[in-house]
Motif scaffolding. Structure first.
Motif, PDB file in Angstrom:
ATOM      1  N   ASP A 151       0.811  -1.213   0.000  1.00  0.00           N
ATOM      2  CA  ASP A 151       0.000   0.000   0.000  1.00  0.00           C
ATOM      3  C   ASP A 151       0.847   1.267   0.000  1.00  0.00           C
ATOM      4  O   ASP A 151       0.530   2.247  -0.692  1.00  0.00           O
ATOM      5  N   GLU A 152       1.914   1.259   0.764  1.00  0.00           N
ATOM      6  CA  GLU A 152       2.756   2.450   0.866  1.00  0.00           C
ATOM      7  C   GLU A 152       3.384   2.793  -0.486  1.00  0.00           C
ATOM      8  O   GLU A 152       3.466   3.963  -0.867  1.00  0.00           O
ATOM      9  N   THR A 153       3.802   1.755  -1.222  1.00  0.00           N
ATOM     10  CA  THR A 153       4.403   1.982  -2.533  1.00  0.00           C
ATOM     11  C   THR A 153       3.378   2.540  -3.510  1.00  0.00           C
ATOM     12  O   THR A 153       3.652   3.476  -4.262  1.00  0.00           O
ATOM     13  N   MET A 176      -6.372  -5.156  -8.278  1.00  0.00           N
ATOM     14  CA  MET A 176      -6.476  -3.835  -8.892  1.00  0.00           C
ATOM     15  C   MET A 176      -7.546  -2.977  -8.227  1.00  0.00           C
ATOM     16  O   MET A 176      -7.374  -1.762  -8.073  1.00  0.00           O
ATOM     17  N   ARG A 177      -8.648  -3.603  -7.832  1.00  0.00           N
ATOM     18  CA  ARG A 177      -9.675  -2.846  -7.101  1.00  0.00           C
ATOM     19  C   ARG A 177      -9.100  -2.301  -5.797  1.00  0.00           C
ATOM     20  O   ARG A 177      -9.363  -1.149  -5.420  1.00  0.00           O
ATOM     21  N   ARG A 178      -8.331  -3.117  -5.118  1.00  0.00           N
ATOM     22  CA  ARG A 178      -7.725  -2.647  -3.870  1.00  0.00           C
ATOM     23  C   ARG A 178      -6.733  -1.521  -4.143  1.00  0.00           C
ATOM     24  O   ARG A 178      -6.676  -0.530  -3.398  1.00  0.00           O
ATOM     25  N   ALA A 179      -5.959  -1.648  -5.220  1.00  0.00           N
ATOM     26  CA  ALA A 179      -4.991  -0.605  -5.556  1.00  0.00           C
ATOM     27  C   ALA A 179      -5.699   0.720  -5.839  1.00  0.00           C
ATOM     28  O   ALA A 179      -5.205   1.788  -5.457  1.00  0.00           O
ATOM     29  N   ILE A 180      -6.841   0.649  -6.522  1.00  0.00           N
ATOM     30  CA  ILE A 180      -7.618   1.869  -6.787  1.00  0.00           C
ATOM     31  C   ILE A 180      -8.018   2.536  -5.474  1.00  0.00           C
ATOM     32  O   ILE A 180      -7.891   3.756  -5.312  1.00  0.00           O
ATOM     33  N   GLU A 181      -8.489   1.730  -4.520  1.00  0.00           N
ATOM     34  CA  GLU A 181      -8.890   2.276  -3.223  1.00  0.00           C
ATOM     35  C   GLU A 181      -7.716   2.948  -2.524  1.00  0.00           C
ATOM     36  O   GLU A 181      -7.850   4.049  -1.963  1.00  0.00           O
ATOM     37  N   VAL A 182      -6.559   2.302  -2.554  1.00  0.00           N
ATOM     38  CA  VAL A 182      -5.360   2.851  -1.907  1.00  0.00           C
ATOM     39  C   VAL A 182      -4.968   4.171  -2.563  1.00  0.00           C
ATOM     40  O   VAL A 182      -4.681   5.172  -1.878  1.00  0.00           O
TER      41      VAL A 182
END
Length: 336
Positions: A151-153, A176-182
């Motif tokens: 998440d930090e990256t 990818m959905r999680r990355a969008i949220e982050v």
């Protein structure tokens, strides 16, 4: 908001491109979908590989190609994608890191071909007219788990760039959905490339919902993808249907150039002249590289489009989806 560490971090298929020139007759003989991209299983991948002539092997995948172009232009980039612990996985990792792109996704074991498949590869047949016919074995790339994300990256990149191809398998789709949220929580931009019309046919409802929910800041489509996504028959009708739904819409038209619309402002560019089209592999990927690099630098729309056109022209002038000339010098000479 903290100063971003990366201009762009991308999530995409980690694929090794295996590319070879061929005659038109071989396309017919093998029953290939000329000019398209076809997903193949292990057996078909082996059959096609055996039928290829002398080939080049280099790290590929749509989003990775875009990052290679961006890195060549001086942008700071990182890639997230899944490879297996095998020879092609090593080739992919070495190539992408050698291009100045950070790549730290843990490799996947290959104890069992069914549950632990080998590294993905795209077998590309290039006919004399420069058209590429791609046959992709997705292998390990479709098993990118959400747990592989840091998440930090992701939050440290100004732009999160997502490859539509990777939306197909369930595990990477969740990642990818999680990355969008982050990225959204961190106040970063999300860019999305539709990749191919067949992907939209399978997941268009998802893509349209992301657009409606305001989850996409920069959308890349080509003329065919625009029609599939909007259901509109003409290019201009498709543009009209999307231009107010995303902050930045970029639509490419091959030899007819490209347009971009941001906040109601429209810009256009012609395609960059090319003495001879050798191989169209990666044209859209490198166009995105030029455009995103310009966008990350705060350049005007016209400049971003010109950068994209210059990068696309370079990559179609030779075999392979990675730049061979000095992109930075070409862009500096072409932007006046």
């Amino acid at each position: 908001m903290t100063e971003p560490r990366y201009d762009v971090i991308a999530i995409g298929n980690a694929i090794v491109d295996v590319m070879a020139p061929c005659e038109d007759a071989l396309i017919e003989e093998l029953g290939l979908n000329r000019g398209g991209m076809t997903l193949v299983d292990t057996a078909r991948a082996t059959e096609l590989y055996d039928a290829m002539g002398p080939a080049r092997e280099i790290s590929g995948g749509s989003a990775a190609n875009t990052l290679a172009g961006m890195s060549a232009l001086g942008a700071q980039c990182a890639f997230i994608g899944q490879v297996a612990d095998d020879q092609l996985g090593q080739i992919f990792g070495h190539d992408i890191r050698a291009g100045g792109i950070d790549f730290d996704t843990p490799v996947r074991p290959t104890n069992n071909d069914e549950t632990d498949p080998p590294t993905a590869r795209c077998l590309i047949f290039v006919t004399p007219d420069g058209e590429r016919t791609m046959n992709t074995f997705l292998g390990a790339s479709q098993f990118l788990p959400p747990a592989a994300l840091d998440d930090e990256t992701i939050a440290s990149a100004a732009i999160l760039y997502l490859e539509g191809y990777l939306w197909d398998p369930e595990e990477p789709r969740r990642a990818m959905r999680r990355a969008i949220e982050v990225a959204r929580r961190a106040g970063r931009k999300v860019a999305f490339t539709a990749s191919e019309s067949f992907v939209i046919e399978r997941h268009g409802d998802d893509f349209r919902q992301l657009i409606e929910d305001g989850m996409i800041d920069i959308l890349f489509v080509n003329e065919g993808e625009l029609a599939t996504l909007t259901g509109e028959e003409t290019f201009e009708a498709g543009v009209a249907a999307l231009k107010d739904k995303v902050p930045v819409l970029v639509a490419t038209r091959g030899p007819d150039g490209a347009i971009a619309i941001a906040d109601g402002v429209r810009a256009e560019t012609k395609a960059e002249p090319v003495e001879r089209v050798v191989d169209t592999t990666g044209a859209g990927d490198l166009f995105a590289a030029g455009f995103l690099t310009g966008h990350a630098r705060g350049e005007p729309l016209e400049t971003c489009l010109r950068m994209g056109a210059i990068c696309a022209a370079e990559v179609i002038s030779h075999y392979g989806a990675r730049p061979e000339a000095d992109l930075k010098a070409l862009v500096e000479a072409g932007i006046v």
